[in-house]
Scaffold this active site. Sequence first.
Site, PDB file in Angstrom:
ATOM      1  CD  GLN A 198      -2.715   1.263   2.490  1.00 42.12           C
ATOM      2  OE1 GLN A 198      -2.215   1.704   3.512  1.00 42.12           O
ATOM      3  NE2 GLN A 198      -3.979   0.853   2.422  1.00 42.12           N
ATOM      4  CE1 TYR A 221      -2.231   8.568   7.568  1.00 43.76           C
ATOM      5  CE2 TYR A 221      -3.978   7.037   6.999  1.00 43.76           C
ATOM      6  CZ  TYR A 221      -2.997   7.466   7.868  1.00 43.76           C
ATOM      7  OH  TYR A 221      -2.793   6.791   9.040  1.00 43.76           O
ATOM      8  NE  ARG A 249      -8.936  -2.944  15.024  1.00 44.89           N
ATOM      9  CZ  ARG A 249     -10.000  -2.346  15.558  1.00 44.89           C
ATOM     10  NH1 ARG A 249      -9.904  -1.729  16.737  1.00 44.89           N
ATOM     11  NH2 ARG A 249     -11.169  -2.376  14.938  1.00 44.89           N
ATOM     12  CB  CYS A 294      -9.079  -8.737  17.454  1.00 47.68           C
ATOM     13  SG  CYS A 294      -9.126  -6.930  17.535  1.00 47.68           S
ATOM     14  CB  CYS A 329      -9.063  -3.244  23.891  1.00 44.78           C
ATOM     15  SG  CYS A 329      -7.435  -3.929  23.526  1.00 44.78           S
TER      16      CYS A 329
END
Length: 645
Positions: free
Chosen positions: A103, A175, A321, A344, A347
């Site tokens: 990316q 971005y 995540r 996951c 959190c």
Amino acid sequence: MAFDSLFQPVTIGTLKIRNRIVKSPNTTGTCNPDGTVTQRTIDHYRTLGEGGAGLVMVEYTYVDDDAAKSIHGQPGAANQEHVAGLGWLADEIRAGGARAGLQLVHSGRQRFLGTAPMKSASDSSWDVAEMPFGVRPAPMTTEEIAGVVRSFGEAAARAHAARFDLVEIHAGHGYLITNFLSPHTNKRTDEYGGGAENRRRILLEIVDSVRARVPREFPLSVRLSVTDYEPDGITIEETVELCRLLEEHGVDVVHASGGHHALQHYEASSWFMPRQLHRWGWEKIKPAVSIPVIASGSLVSPEVADEIIASGSADLVSVGRALLADPQWPEKARTGRHLEIVPCIRCNDGCLVRGLEAKRSVGCTVNPTVVEEGRFPIGTAPAAKRVAVAGGGPAGLRAAAILHDRGHRVVLFEPRELGGDLNHAVGSTFKVDIAELRRHLVHEVERRGIEVRKAAADAAALADGFDEVVLATGAPKRPFPGPVSGTALVIGPNDVTAHADTLAGRSVAVVGGGFQGVETAMRVAELEGTSVTVLERGDSLIRGDEVHYDAEELPKLLVKAGATVKLGHEATAIEDKGVRVRSDGIESLVEADAVIVALGREPSRSTLQTELDAAGIPARTIGSADRPGRVFDAIHAAFWTARLI
């Protein structure tokens, strides 16, 4: 449980991929300051490639040496010096059977380094990025825009030279490109501002620049936010039209996410947000294009991911995540071991608060060895011992499993239901992730056949033939400081699930407006017909050392759930008809049928460690029994302690 849809092969352009799982390009912060990869970077991505994902997307990589770099430890594709390391990285990913994607990004106003130059569409300010050194974004000139367009094309050519299988343009999450796409951040009056046609001009020019520098068969992806969720931001209608144009310009796949860093709960959603929360958006994109669509956003479980593919909602799923928590997630799902997946819990504590935001590499609450892959193996102990674990909460459960894997004979003492403080999440609609962690930890103890004694451990029991002891008895709840009388139901936070039927339809007062009190109040507010009042003696909710995402958003959600919040109200007594409170020197009664005391935890007063020391039994205290903390502290303490016994 089979996830047949998830493990069907798929094609992006001419690229064949073994399944529908894409490892989302999460930042790791493991590269050298000059953007070259390190051995830690390699080991992390090799592990992901071996874990069974179809396509592993390498984290956002900056495209120029001017203002594109966003964060510490970020990889670069800005010059030829970066190519060799990127090639090494791509080869290591493919060695495990996955395809490798890279990316590309320009930071725009989200230059978390805090240093000049910070470039954006306009001077639209965001204090979080500017705080380190007070640098504000400067509007880009048309010459600078042309330079960035060229840099993306050149960086894509370097990705191709490094033999990546796919390259992706990051046009979402706040971005640079999003700074142009969104009216919230684009206040320009030239050909790059104003209407949607002008605001998307830079992205289409970047796509054309990439297509001019790489072969047509080299797949090109664009990741974008279906919306930035700003009231004056990107609309889904604009995004759908943009995706049509991207396909016309040679884009092979759309990677649909949402949000931006200023509204982080939409981008890296926390446990209190819905899973697959951008589904409404990608389902509007999919029928408008003929290229594949990648779904993204809290797709943390294989059940959710498989349903998305099976229903035709999207063509691939982006899992981020969740693969930091367990890089073997895909392989465990494929082989019917989904309960073994370390879930996951969204959190944002290990990955963000204690990780990247602390200027460290990424971390994980439930995976202490993320980006340290291979360095801290559990291994077999030099000699098998008989080890007692006192306490069946998250620390005790995790320690027991690791100790078993090291070859020890383990006995786990727990007088109540296994799970400890995690049990409060069972049955909650917004604490599904915590409930999943509880299910996993209990399953791991059960599938190993670890002996569980339904009894509290005292010094005599722990000294009865055990070579070592792990004390994971937790921390006691802070008691109500005043008198308690009458017939009102008075319970603690962990008792809500057991009393759910009793609490439904009644008035409930929650004493305490810290994290424990607020999440308990939200849990009670889920019960049909229940009215909730939170009593907090301070002037705000959730103070202290808590995850700031929770502190920022939970009070808003609590009010949205219909709870009443009374700040500056000190609870002095619990009586027949409710809670006696004092506010500004005036006493009154807050009527309630039931009272939940949620004042947090206090340090353990257990003398077990001292008694075992006196008896000559090696003992180690972990988790909240050592110091009240969060799930991160419990899991990490269990791992680092158990692997040394």
